[in-house]
Structures are given as structure tokens and as C-alpha cells.
Motif scaffolding. Structure first.
Motif, PDB file in Angstrom:
ATOM      1  N   SER A 170    -129.655 -95.512  39.764  1.00  0.00           N
ATOM      2  CA  SER A 170    -130.848 -94.788  40.204  1.00  0.00           C
ATOM      3  C   SER A 170    -132.129 -95.596  40.005  1.00  0.00           C
ATOM      4  O   SER A 170    -133.041 -95.533  40.836  1.00  0.00           O
ATOM      5  N   THR A 171    -132.205 -96.378  38.915  1.00  0.00           N
ATOM      6  CA  THR A 171    -133.435 -97.133  38.655  1.00  0.00           C
ATOM      7  C   THR A 171    -133.675 -98.218  39.704  1.00  0.00           C
ATOM      8  O   THR A 171    -134.769 -98.319  40.265  1.00  0.00           O
ATOM      9  N   THR A 172    -132.645 -99.015  39.973  1.00  0.00           N
ATOM     10  CA  THR A 172    -132.826-100.118  40.919  1.00  0.00           C
ATOM     11  C   THR A 172    -133.054 -99.613  42.332  1.00  0.00           C
ATOM     12  O   THR A 172    -133.872-100.151  43.075  1.00  0.00           O
ATOM     13  N   ASN A 173    -132.368 -98.536  42.709  1.00  0.00           N
ATOM     14  CA  ASN A 173    -132.544 -98.003  44.056  1.00  0.00           C
ATOM     15  C   ASN A 173    -133.860 -97.235  44.194  1.00  0.00           C
ATOM     16  O   ASN A 173    -134.433 -97.192  45.281  1.00  0.00           O
ATOM     17  N   GLY A 174    -134.332 -96.648  43.088  1.00  0.00           N
ATOM     18  CA  GLY A 174    -135.647 -96.019  43.117  1.00  0.00           C
ATOM     19  C   GLY A 174    -136.737 -97.042  43.393  1.00  0.00           C
ATOM     20  O   GLY A 174    -137.668 -96.793  44.168  1.00  0.00           O
ATOM     21  N   GLY A 224    -127.246 -91.757  41.698  1.00  0.00           N
ATOM     22  CA  GLY A 224    -127.414 -92.193  40.321  1.00  0.00           C
ATOM     23  C   GLY A 224    -127.967 -91.103  39.424  1.00  0.00           C
ATOM     24  O   GLY A 224    -127.689 -91.067  38.219  1.00  0.00           O
ATOM     25  N   ILE A 225    -128.762 -90.201  40.005  1.00  0.00           N
ATOM     26  CA  ILE A 225    -129.337 -89.098  39.232  1.00  0.00           C
ATOM     27  C   ILE A 225    -128.297 -88.032  38.912  1.00  0.00           C
ATOM     28  O   ILE A 225    -128.245 -87.516  37.788  1.00  0.00           O
ATOM     29  N   ILE A 226    -127.448 -87.696  39.893  1.00  0.00           N
ATOM     30  CA  ILE A 226    -126.509 -86.589  39.691  1.00  0.00           C
ATOM     31  C   ILE A 226    -125.220 -87.005  38.990  1.00  0.00           C
ATOM     32  O   ILE A 226    -124.513 -86.150  38.447  1.00  0.00           O
ATOM     33  N   PHE A 267    -127.501 -94.289  35.439  1.00  0.00           N
ATOM     34  CA  PHE A 267    -128.954 -94.487  35.504  1.00  0.00           C
ATOM     35  C   PHE A 267    -129.330 -95.854  36.055  1.00  0.00           C
ATOM     36  O   PHE A 267    -130.393 -96.009  36.673  1.00  0.00           O
ATOM     37  N   LEU A 268    -128.457 -96.872  35.865  1.00  0.00           N
ATOM     38  CA  LEU A 268    -128.753 -98.198  36.399  1.00  0.00           C
ATOM     39  C   LEU A 268    -128.769 -98.189  37.922  1.00  0.00           C
ATOM     40  O   LEU A 268    -129.514 -98.946  38.547  1.00  0.00           O
ATOM     41  N   LEU A 297    -122.750-102.746  30.814  1.00  0.00           N
ATOM     42  CA  LEU A 297    -124.209-102.583  30.747  1.00  0.00           C
ATOM     43  C   LEU A 297    -124.916-103.890  31.091  1.00  0.00           C
ATOM     44  O   LEU A 297    -125.886-103.896  31.861  1.00  0.00           O
ATOM     45  N   VAL A 298    -124.409-105.002  30.530  1.00  0.00           N
ATOM     46  CA  VAL A 298    -125.015-106.310  30.801  1.00  0.00           C
ATOM     47  C   VAL A 298    -124.915-106.650  32.286  1.00  0.00           C
ATOM     48  O   VAL A 298    -125.894-107.088  32.903  1.00  0.00           O
ATOM     49  N   ILE A 299    -123.729-106.448  32.859  1.00  0.00           N
ATOM     50  CA  ILE A 299    -123.534-106.727  34.291  1.00  0.00           C
ATOM     51  C   ILE A 299    -124.424-105.816  35.133  1.00  0.00           C
ATOM     52  O   ILE A 299    -125.013-106.249  36.141  1.00  0.00           O
ATOM     53  N   GLY A 300    -124.564-104.555  34.710  1.00  0.00           N
ATOM     54  CA  GLY A 300    -125.420-103.621  35.437  1.00  0.00           C
ATOM     55  C   GLY A 300    -126.884-104.041  35.405  1.00  0.00           C
ATOM     56  O   GLY A 300    -127.593-103.931  36.405  1.00  0.00           O
ATOM     57  N   VAL A 301    -127.338-104.540  34.248  1.00  0.00           N
ATOM     58  CA  VAL A 301    -128.717-105.017  34.131  1.00  0.00           C
ATOM     59  C   VAL A 301    -128.934-106.240  35.021  1.00  0.00           C
ATOM     60  O   VAL A 301    -129.951-106.357  35.711  1.00  0.00           O
ATOM     61  N   ILE A 302    -127.936-107.153  35.013  1.00  0.00           N
ATOM     62  CA  ILE A 302    -128.013-108.330  35.898  1.00  0.00           C
ATOM     63  C   ILE A 302    -128.065-107.871  37.353  1.00  0.00           C
ATOM     64  O   ILE A 302    -128.824-108.403  38.164  1.00  0.00           O
ATOM     65  N   GLY A 303    -127.239-106.857  37.669  1.00  0.00           N
ATOM     66  CA  GLY A 303    -127.252-106.299  39.022  1.00  0.00           C
ATOM     67  C   GLY A 303    -128.604-105.734  39.389  1.00  0.00           C
ATOM     68  O   GLY A 303    -129.074-105.880  40.526  1.00  0.00           O
ATOM     69  N   ASN A 304    -129.257-105.070  38.421  1.00  0.00           N
ATOM     70  CA  ASN A 304    -130.602-104.536  38.662  1.00  0.00           C
ATOM     71  C   ASN A 304    -131.585-105.653  38.973  1.00  0.00           C
ATOM     72  O   ASN A 304    -132.408-105.536  39.889  1.00  0.00           O
TER      73      ASN A 304
END
Length: 208
Positions: free
Chosen positions: A68-72, A58-60, A65-66, A6-13
Motif C-alpha cells: 500500500s505504501t509504494t503504490n500510494g 494493501g490496505i485490506i 503495508f509495503l 521485509l528486507v526484500i519488500g523494502v528494496i521493492g519499495n
């Protein structure tokens, strides 16, 4: 492990947001000069296409969700960039941009999503979109190379923005790590190739 992912995903975002925003200086210049000069629209069109499909992926896919959010966010930003190209590009570039937008961002994107949505189900749908996203990511990260001819001709990297290449490289590295942690090979493969590509380009620009 989930917390680390999750932390790495947030950093990625965060890095992805910086990557999407890195061309802002270029577009401020475009608006100020009322011209796209020698800048190419292809990287932004390819990024819009890739971000659109990654948002759907990311939606399907459960737990993504990380992605889908950043790509949205990327979709919204790239639409602005492409719109500015259509507004300020000279006639030849405007026509090229318009054709590519219709073919790639409208027809291809809509067809891929509709076929995946109505033509497959469950894991098969995720696999189809994941495979397509991986292929398009490689295209997206290769698209700035279209300006290499200009760089060689002018002997200047002015039209190959350093920040864009830098954040592409950082983004590729972080998302590769995230993909390994969550074991999403569709997400990891293109980012891995991208990070190596941009590491080479950054070294080449630094030497030059």
C-alpha cells in the motif's frame, strides 16, 4: 524468513519509487517544450489505475503495508503525470487522455472498489481485488508497447524511455521474489510475467 521478506519488500519499495520517478526526465522535456510530442498517455493512465487498486489491496490485506505504501506514492506521482498530459497534449491526445481518465481512473476504479467493499467480505474481498489487480498489472506492463508502432515508424526508441523499461524489469523481479517469500500469488504472477517481458524488450533495445 519474515525478516528476509521485509528486507526484500523494502528494496521493492525503493525500486518501485525509482520506477515511478523514472519518467521525470520525459515530463521535464514536456513542460519545457510545452508539448507531449509523440509520447503516449496510456502507460501512465494504466499505472494510475493499477496503483490505485494495489493501494486498496494493501490496505485490506493484513501484513501488506509495503504494497500500500509504494503504490500510494505511485498514485500521487501518476496523477501529476496525467495532469501534465491533460495540460500540454495537443487537442486529439488531450481528448483521448481525458476520456481514458474518466473511464478507467474514475468510473472503473471507483466501481471496482465499491463493489468489492460492499459486495464481498473477508477473504473473498481480498481475492476479488487481488485477481483484478493481477489482471490490471499485466495490462499496465503491456501498455508501453502501444508506442512500438512509433518506434518502428521512426526507427528510434526515443519515445520508449529506456529507464522506464529498465525499472519495470527490476521491479518485476524484486516483487516476484517478495511474493514467493510471503506466498502472495496475486502479487507474484503479474510481476513474474512483467520481468520476462521487459527483459526481452531491454535486450531488443540493446541490440537495436
Amino acid at each position: 524468513m519474515e525478516i528476509v521478506a521485509l528486507v526484500i519488500g523494502v528494496i521493492g519499495n525503493i525500486i518501485s519509487v525509482l520506477m515511478f520517478l523514472s519518467p521525470v526526465g520525459t515530463f521535464i522535456r514536456i513542460v519545457k517544450n510545452q508539448s507531449t510530442e509523440e509520447f503516449d498517455s496510456l502507460p501512465y493512465i494504466c499505472t494510475l489505475l493499477s496503483s490505485s487498486l494495489w493501494t486498496y489491496y494493501g490496505i485490506i490485506k493484513p501484513g501488506s503495508f509495503l504494497v500500500s505504501t509504494t503504490n500510494g506514492f505511485g498514485v500521487a506521482v501518476e496523477i501529476i503525470y496525467v495532469s501534465l498530459f491533460l495540460l500540454f497534449a495537443p487537442p486529439k491526445m488531450r481528448l483521448k487522455t481525458a476520456v481514458l481518465v474518466v473511464v478507467l481512473n474514475v468510473v472503473f476504479s471507483a466501481t471496482a472498489i465499491l463493489l468489492a467493499h460492499f459486495g464481498s467480505h473477508g477473504e473473498m474481498r481480498i481475492d476479488v481485488i487481488g485477481f483484478l489487480c493481477s489482471a490490471l498489472n499485466i495490462v499496465m506492463y503491456s501498455s508501453p508497447l502501444s508506442v512500438v508502432k512509433t518506434v518502428v515508424t521512426t526507427k528510434s526508441v526515443e519515445y520508449m524511455p529506456f529507464l522506464l523499461s529498465l525499472f519495470f524489469f527490476l521491479n518485476g523481479g524484486v516483487w516476484t521474489l517478495y511474493a514467493l517469500l510471503v506466498r502472495d500469488w496475486f502479487l507474484g504472477e503479474p510481476w513474474d510475467k512483467a520481468s520476462f517481458l521487459y527483459e526481452y524488450l531491454l535486450n531488443d533495445v540493446s541490440i537495436g
